[in-house]
Design a protein around this motif. Structure first.
Motif, short mmCIF file in Angstrom:
data_model
loop_
_atom_site.label_atom_id
_atom_site.label_comp_id
_atom_site.label_asym_id
_atom_site.label_seq_id
_atom_site.Cartn_x
_atom_site.Cartn_y
_atom_site.Cartn_z
N ILE A 38 17.89 -12.66 11.65
CA ILE A 38 17.02 -11.32 11.70
C ILE A 38 15.51 -11.97 10.77
N ASN A 39 14.78 -12.09 11.37
CA ASN A 39 12.97 -12.32 10.85
C ASN A 39 12.52 -11.11 10.14
N ILE A 40 12.31 -11.30 8.54
CA ILE A 40 11.47 -10.60 8.52
C ILE A 40 9.68 -10.39 8.77
N ARG A 41 9.35 -9.58 9.46
CA ARG A 41 7.96 -9.24 9.18
C ARG A 41 6.93 -8.83 7.97
N MET A 42 7.77 -8.41 7.01
CA MET A 42 6.84 -7.34 6.31
C MET A 42 8.06 -7.60 4.72
N ILE A 43 7.54 -7.58 3.56
CA ILE A 43 8.25 -6.70 2.75
C ILE A 43 7.21 -6.70 1.04
N THR A 44 7.66 -5.29 0.99
CA THR A 44 6.97 -4.34 -0.12
C THR A 44 7.65 -4.31 -1.42
N GLN A 45 7.33 -3.85 -2.75
CA GLN A 45 8.47 -3.56 -3.33
C GLN A 45 7.81 -2.44 -4.18
N ASP B 170 5.43 -2.81 17.01
CA ASP B 170 7.22 -2.77 17.18
C ASP B 170 8.02 -3.18 16.39
N MET B 171 7.45 -2.44 15.39
CA MET B 171 8.76 -2.92 13.88
C MET B 171 8.96 -1.70 12.94
N ALA B 172 9.99 -1.84 12.85
CA ALA B 172 10.95 -1.14 11.97
C ALA B 172 10.84 -1.27 10.25
N LEU B 173 11.14 -0.37 9.73
CA LEU B 173 11.06 -0.38 8.17
C LEU B 173 12.55 -0.11 7.48
N ILE B 174 12.84 -0.54 6.53
CA ILE B 174 14.50 -0.13 6.27
C ILE B 174 13.89 -0.37 4.79
N ALA B 175 14.46 1.10 4.27
CA ALA B 175 13.92 0.89 2.79
C ALA B 175 15.48 0.91 1.86
N VAL B 176 15.40 -0.60 0.90
CA VAL B 176 16.61 -0.07 -0.29
C VAL B 176 16.61 0.59 -0.84
N SER C 82 6.24 0.26 -6.03
CA SER C 82 6.03 0.12 -7.79
C SER C 82 6.54 0.80 -8.90
N SER C 83 7.71 2.09 -7.76
CA SER C 83 9.00 2.78 -9.09
C SER C 83 9.70 2.24 -8.96
N GLU C 84 9.84 0.77 -8.97
CA GLU C 84 10.64 -0.29 -8.84
C GLU C 84 12.28 0.35 -8.68
N LEU C 85 12.06 1.44 -7.68
CA LEU C 85 13.12 2.17 -6.98
C LEU C 85 13.80 1.21 -5.48
N ASN C 86 12.82 0.99 -4.91
CA ASN C 86 13.35 0.90 -3.41
C ASN C 86 12.57 -0.66 -2.90
N HIS D 261 2.39 2.25 4.44
CA HIS D 261 1.63 0.74 3.13
C HIS D 261 0.96 -0.32 2.87
N MET D 262 0.48 -0.34 2.49
CA MET D 262 -0.22 -1.50 2.82
C MET D 262 -0.42 -3.17 1.90
N PRO D 263 0.43 -3.56 2.04
CA PRO D 263 0.89 -5.18 1.91
C PRO D 263 -0.28 -6.04 1.66
N SER D 264 -1.10 -7.04 0.84
CA SER D 264 -1.85 -7.56 0.98
C SER D 264 -1.45 -8.76 0.44
N SER D 265 -2.93 -9.75 0.49
CA SER D 265 -2.19 -10.77 -0.06
C SER D 265 -4.39 -11.51 -0.68
N ILE D 266 -4.55 -12.25 -0.75
CA ILE D 266 -6.21 -13.09 -0.80
C ILE D 266 -7.14 -12.22 0.18
N ASP D 267 -6.57 -12.97 1.12
CA ASP D 267 -7.87 -12.57 1.93
C ASP D 267 -7.36 -11.95 3.19
N SER D 268 -6.33 -11.24 3.13
CA SER D 268 -5.32 -10.28 4.09
C SER D 268 -5.17 -9.48 3.63
N VAL D 269 -5.33 -8.20 4.18
CA VAL D 269 -4.24 -7.11 4.06
C VAL D 269 -3.82 -6.10 5.89
#
Ligand code: ASP
Length: 444
Positions: free
Chosen positions: A404-411, A374-380, A413-417, A332-340
């Motif tokens: 639980i503290n969330i370190r990252m969120i990505t949606q 030390d990250m785990a990813l969960i797909a809903v 693009s398939s709008e599925l998860n 994954h590659m979540p990004s904001s204006i000045d960081s990725v």
């Protein structure tokens, strides 16, 4: 009129001993449309047992170091001899086993060794069912580089099966043009079944296993999770890619375009409905809620900050090329204006991390790089959930309540998860709390 065809694949636990073979025969013969049967190698008979494929790989490893593998091979021989004895079959399985042992001694390839469990089970099952045996090395075709050759395979399978009404075709492997054996990745019999189902345009692809379908969450984490009744290919792909077991993550591809449904069924309880996997355009009743939750541990997130990153035109290309030249797949590659943030599995990036970070520093000239290993990813996952108000709120509320503290969120693009990055240590708790949010007290 041509009768409908069903392709049925039976997993290792469904063919682990004589009793299981008998259940398989009962299932196969109860419907004459079950014409092409794909067996795996014998799996575990109990939790302390070994899968034959693992034992075969062990023999290869020992032999390739010049070590004696008799003890391990004996276990394999006994498994097959026991099955033949229990089924009262008179095939010369001992002779075939001896030949395979010689090949392993003579330096046979890892793929050859790993594939012999399916080969032997195929011979036994074909004899037991009275079906023709077809060696997949002749019809599941790989090119000289070991890449699966979809087009040639489809033609060859069609051609061969045109003449064959009932056949057993071992899963997991095929052949290269020079006759060498090539396997798919582990669990690949699911892919073989899918390839055959597509080539013969079967009505249904049945995948028989030891669970009654696809569960909404991992039963090791959530106690008795609900079975998913219907799921689309895409949702299943998301869930199985993210670690939900049952079906190989690539098993969908061969049948995707033909829209053949896959039915996950339990060999031990064939009357249970299991899970139906349908093409992405099928009507499903659960739009608006979640379908399932899956996840994987052990990812690394590399956050790269650079002021005015968005103005630097080649920045992303340079960043991605560092991963490419180091042969690291990006998840994954979540990004904001000045960081990725680039997220990669630890199994991919592992020991290369320092080198990758150094190269990003040289090549991309960032202001700052922070690594989090030390990250785990969960797909809903759920079709339509993104468009439904309140679903993501419910997920994040559940995590907040579980502290639980969330370190990252990505949606996706398939709008599925929705993919959520958390600490490895919070993994189980997170899955449980999301599951409960949708299922406890009636759920949504
Ligand atoms: N026997 C192989 C494995 O254990 C392939 C399969 O079962 O599908 O991975």
């Amino acid at each position: 009129m041509v009768e409908d065809i069903i392709v049925a694949k039976f997993g290792g636990s469904s063919l682990a001993n004589g009793t299981q073979f008998a259940k398989v025969k009962e299932i196969v013969t109860s419907d004459s449309r079950r014409r092409y049967i794909i067996p795996s190698a014998p799996g575990k008979r109990n939790s302390k047992d070994h899968k034959v494929t693992d034992l075969l790989y062990m023999c290869h490893q020992l032999a390739s170091h010049g070590l004696n593998f008799d003890e391990v091979y004996n276990i394999i021989e006994n498994r097959f001899l026991d099955i033949c004895r229990d089924l009262k079959l008179e095939i010369k399985i001992d002779k075939i086993l001896a030949e395979i042992k010689e090949e392993i001694k003579d330096g046979a390839s890892k793929d050859y060794c790993g594939s012999r469990g399916e080969y032997l089970n195929g011979i036994i099952l074909s004899e037991y069912l009275g079906f023709q045996f077809i060696d997949p090395k002749e019809i599941i075709l790989f090119d000289e580089n070991g890449e699966f050759d979809e087009k040639r395979t489809e033609i060859q399978v069609k051609e061969t099966l045109k003449e064959t009404t009932y056949a057993v075709i071992p899963g997991f492997y095929g052949g290269k043009p020079n006759g060498e054996i090539k396997t798919f990745s582990r669990g690949g019999s699911d892919i073989t079944g899918s390839i055959i189902a597509n080539a013969v345009k079967s009505k249904l692809y049945e995948n028989w296993t030891d669970v009654s379908g696809f569960l909404m969450a991992d039963p090791h984490i959530v106690k008795s999770p609900k079975t998913i009744e219907k799921i689309t290919y895409k949702e299943l792909r998301e869930l199985s890619y993210m670690g939900a077991p049952v079906l190989h993550g690539e098993a969908i591809f061969p049948i995707k375009n033909s829209g053949i449904p896959i039915s996950i069924k339990n060999t031990n309880f064939p009357e249970e409905p299991g899970t139906m996997i349908l093409d992405d355009f099928s009507e499903v009743s659960y739009v608006g809620t979640i379908t399932g939750i899956a996840g994987k541990k052990n990812f690394t997130a590399i956050s790269v900050e650079k002021t005015l990153m968005s103005m630097d035109k080649g920045f992303y290309r340079k960043l991605v090329s560092v991963f490419e030249t180091n042969n690291v797949s990006i998840e994954h590659m979540p990004s904001s204006i000045d960081s990725v943030t680039v997220i990669a599995a630890n199994s991919e990036i592992g020991s290369k991390l320092n080198k990758v970070v150094e190269e990003i520093r040289i090549y991309c000239n960032p202001d700052n790089i922070v690594c989090y290993t030390d990250m785990a990813l969960i797909a809903v996952v759920g079709r339509g959930m993104i468009k439904t108000r309140g679903i993501s709120a419910k997920i994040f509320m559940a995590l907040a309540q579980a502290k639980i503290n969330i370190r990252m969120i990505t949606q996706g693009s398939s709008e599925l998860n929705i993919i959520i990055g958390i600490k490895n240590g919070d993994f189980e708790k997170a899955i449980k709390s999301i599951y409960d949010a949708f299922n406890k007290n009636g759920g949504i």
